[in-house]
Design an enzyme around this catalytic site. Sequence first.
Site, short mmCIF file in Angstrom:
data_model
loop_
_atom_site.label_atom_id
_atom_site.label_comp_id
_atom_site.label_asym_id
_atom_site.label_seq_id
_atom_site.Cartn_x
_atom_site.Cartn_y
_atom_site.Cartn_z
N CYS A 19 2.86 -5.39 -0.96
CA CYS A 19 1.47 -4.93 -1.09
C CYS A 19 0.86 -5.40 -2.41
CB CYS A 19 1.42 -3.41 -1.01
SG CYS A 19 1.87 -2.76 0.62
N ASP A 23 2.58 6.92 -5.17
CA ASP A 23 2.34 6.79 -3.74
C ASP A 23 1.74 8.05 -3.12
OD1 ASP A 23 3.21 4.11 -3.22
OD2 ASP A 23 5.26 4.77 -3.52
N LYS A 79 11.57 5.21 3.51
CA LYS A 79 11.44 3.75 3.51
C LYS A 79 12.01 3.17 2.23
CE LYS A 79 7.74 0.40 2.66
NZ LYS A 79 8.02 0.30 1.21
N ASN A 80 11.72 3.80 1.08
CA ASN A 80 12.12 3.25 -0.21
C ASN A 80 13.61 3.43 -0.51
OD1 ASN A 80 9.53 2.41 -0.61
ND2 ASN A 80 8.99 4.02 -2.07
#
Length: 438
Positions: A121, A311, A23-24
């Site tokens: 977030c 994370d 995703k990143n």
Amino acid sequence: MSDLLYVNGGNPLKGTITVRGAKNFVSKAMVASVLGETPSELRNVPQIRDVNVVTGLLELHGVRVDSDPVAGTLRLDPRDVESAHVADIDAHAGSSRIPILFCGPLLHRLGEAFIPDLGGCHIGDRPINYHLDILRQFGAVVDKREQGIHIRAPRGLHGTKVELPYPSVGATEQLLLTAVRADGVTELSNAAIEPEIMDLIAVLQKMGAVISVDTDRVIRVEGVDRLVGFRHTALADRIEAASWASAALATAGDVYVKGATQPEMMTFLNTFRKVGGEFEVDDEGIRFYHPGGDLNAIVLETDVHPGFMTDWQQPLVVALTQAKGLSIVHETVYENRFGFTDALRGMGATIQVYKECLGGRPCRFGQRNFHHSAVISGPTPLAAAEIEVPDLRGGFSHLIAALTAKGTSTVRGISLIDRGYEHFQEKLSALGAEVGRD
């Protein structure tokens, strides 16, 4: 579909799931395609909401996006890039922090960019000041307005020297996406060097950029006049892989994660083994499993790459509630990442958070009023509860806790997890979890 998930926990997760591109990285490579004069092709793309958000932003700016979700491929044609309407961009404002990274490419292509208020977030201070300061150093003019930020480059963008006070991933990405077509040489000191950054550099080099990375966290970029499209396969999502690994450990399970790769996960794998988990690496992925017996308490400190990724911390903390003894976790990347432990305490975990730097070296949060260290005492049985998802990684951690707990938990706000975990409910079912929505 309901934003609520019922989880009947207490059973080990067992089976095989697949992870695709990170995703990143994927979202940033999609933005990079705007810099090219010819189409790009990106492979190993996951079906997650962040990809949909960036697709929408690209299409607003005239980029043609052709997607094959099953194959995981995107074809991005930026030849007709244009300015988007402020109201249309603003509609995406609360969905993602990606819009700020469009600045450099749009300034090069159009001479201007508009950035709405940024979402994401709520796990700590993620100021966009780094980004705006970097753009100003390249020669951009930043005009803050009521609806957002308007940025122009009336005299073009020019190479500069930047030293970051902290190796921020987002600021490093901003510099790379701006410097590659700026006039002259750009030098970035104290840069982030995460695997996702290196994969972005690989993409930009394929496009025609000249970028070098030194061992002392210095990145040098020689600006070029023209970039072309790329063809690239995204690196695997090491965060998702580690999340499933932590779920296997917490539930005393056995999960084979196809697509997971060892090099980007070596720091996690070392810690996983110290806690008492076992893993096996082959050409297709990594098997993570609980070998039986007690798990071990550990002292852990998060850090920028090549340290233990922030994370990875939240999912592993759930597994540490099942370890014997006192574990200490010192969070040095985000100052407000232990809010998710409130729900774990409500399920029976024994976790205390502290403002001091525990178990490691002093960090930049040590003299500030943030609870950034945690002490976890275990093993403690977890009980089913009603849980509200706070953010992406915290939400998946709560999901792991619900899977570990005996009884049926109710997890609300589950759509937040869709931002970064592809088909997570289907994957849970494939691992034998008892989950369902209304």
